[in-house]
Design an enzyme around this catalytic site. Sequence first.
Site, PDB file in Angstrom:
ATOM      1  N   ASP A  27       0.923  -1.179  -0.124  1.00  0.00           N
ATOM      2  CA  ASP A  27       0.065  -0.012   0.088  1.00  0.00           C
ATOM      3  C   ASP A  27       0.768   1.233  -0.074  1.00  0.00           C
ATOM      4  OD1 ASP A  27      -1.744   1.888   2.496  1.00  0.00           O
ATOM      5  OD2 ASP A  27      -2.116   1.703   0.543  1.00  0.00           O
ATOM      6  N   ASP A  29       0.084   5.184   0.922  1.00  0.00           N
ATOM      7  CA  ASP A  29      -0.346   6.009   2.105  1.00  0.00           C
ATOM      8  C   ASP A  29      -0.261   5.405   3.446  1.00  0.00           C
ATOM      9  OD1 ASP A  29      -2.555   7.134  -0.317  1.00  0.00           O
ATOM     10  OD2 ASP A  29      -1.201   8.457   0.282  1.00  0.00           O
ATOM     11  N   ASP A 245      -1.181  -0.581   6.016  1.00  0.00           N
ATOM     12  CA  ASP A 245      -1.584   0.250   7.396  1.00  0.00           C
ATOM     13  C   ASP A 245      -2.888   0.181   7.675  1.00  0.00           C
ATOM     14  OD1 ASP A 245      -2.422   3.472   6.909  1.00  0.00           O
ATOM     15  OD2 ASP A 245      -2.364   2.034   5.423  1.00  0.00           O
TER      16      ASP A 245
END
Lengths: 306, 306
Positions: A27, A29, A245
């Site tokens: 991922d 961000d 995250d």
Amino acid sequence: MAVSKCTRLTGPLIKQLLDSVDNVLFDCDGVIWRGDQAIPGAVGVINLLRKNGKRVFFVTNNSSKTRKMYAEKMSLLGFDAKEEEVFGTAYCLAMYLKTIIKLEGKVYLIGNNAMKQELENVGIQQTGSGPDLIFGTPSDWANVPLDPEVKAVVVGFDWDFSYMKLNRAMQYLSNPDIVFVGTNTDTRLPLEGGKAIPGTGCIVKSVETAAQRQAQTVGKPSRFMFHCVASQFGLDGARCLMVGDRLDTDILLGSNCGLKTLLTLTGVSTLADAEAHQKSGAPERLGMVPDYYVESIADLLPALQG
Amino acid sequence: MAVSKCTLLTGPLIKQLLDSVDTVLFDCDGVIWRGNQAVPGAADVIDLLKKNGKRVFFVTNNSSKTRKMYAEKMKTMGFDAKEDEVFGTAYCTAMYLKTVLKLEGKVYLIGNNAMKEELENVGIQHTGTGPDLIFGTPSDWANVPLDPEVKAVVVGFDNDFSYMKLNRAMQYLSNPDCMFVGTNNDTRLPLEGGKVVPATGCMVKAVETAAQRPAQVVGKPSPFIFDCVASRFKLDGARCLMVGDRLDTDILLGSNCGLKTLLTLTGVSTLADAEAHQRSGSPQRLVMVPDYYVISIADLLPALQG
């Protein structure tokens, strides 16, 4: 593979995990960058993974950049990445409309320039992007002219989102044959310094509420995001590691697709969140428990350098 | 009183029901008017109820007019109604902030001019109304300057609603001491000709999603809006009839406050909706079953004229 244990990834475990996979999907961000700031050590990790013979891909729910724009951002921040390795939802949504929905007709787009471009790249016309301010009376809004060629309403990240756009989307969606697709349902976008701004999920929710219909979602945790990568590169899920995250998007996608999963604590979800899912015992929550976690992906460096 | 039976109100039942109450409360949209068109017969019904010695009040979730503006609209459309008989959510939200929350400080307002005026009438300052277009970068949005005097975020009907407003509200609400109030949760506003436009509920939902907190909602079915009328005019709930077109706001308010309830079919909810609630047997749904229903409130005329 045993039930996800949410184990701290440290010491010899790191090399063991990396040896068991050929591909690592990141991922963006909250994992490799926050806003316009790279996570310290992230560039090193990605370079070393490649040197170690791993294939690296980037899978992000963020719809505000084309693959080309992502490759440019990565280059600026020092990451070594090619356009074809980046899968954002602007691109994946265009692919979804073309290859799965097989859309014939226009899109009413609540989105951004990147989504416009990716749609144009696959030959799909759109209407609606850019500012759209209120005019006239409520009766004018209810009777706003609809383009008969529109066959789908698509919702992504739109900082020009307005009541008028919400209204147009609702009018189009009153026709049950109109397809309704959203890029993702993330409610917040994390930026530098722990700050956040409203995410696409808030806009999708608003349109779903007005239309009284649910959007089909392309982004994580929908399997389509992995399918998009896997079909183009011939990936075997069992030899893939998903690093993210967010438990409810990244980790859940990993679980849904049989990937190994690694949570990093530099973004949205906390260790407490993960442990709460684990303790719950509820089947729908166990898919959000990662196999492993690290404080930051920089924690992988020692094993990669050694 | 026996369990709500969803009985067609006809013949001698009408007089029987009206004799058992002193006060009739009407919803507006979909009951006495649709947009700018009066429901045929509605003005006569209200006149005759008053001639028959009943007190009549209007209780609407629509936040886009002050009491004064409502009285003017009613006059234009031929309804006999005074300012102090009308309870819209612009007025009731101002009263809620003043008398229940006892707000000391400013409001960040996602709303309209009527809400502005009603807040000013009770001495509450506000910031935020009118157009609010996007500028700068995501980092600028996350760091938008916040007025330290703002102690509450209030969301009502705002046809200038925008992503920037959604963002400002989210930033204010990240302070857990900042209060969060919505005028109502209605998702659609019914207009002439069976048309609809998105209503406040879509905007409240967007802000709740971004803020990850629920709003305190002032409008129906919250009992506050009935308390607003009842405390001013000393009403006895058991001698009141609530007339509305929405099961989940009007009828539910009636049930919550011990009023008799009458559903009219000129607005949002259908008889099939009511019967589905009745058949469900579930306690949360049975409270949305009206005591009686009519096709239109004009059906009351024969009993009132006779």
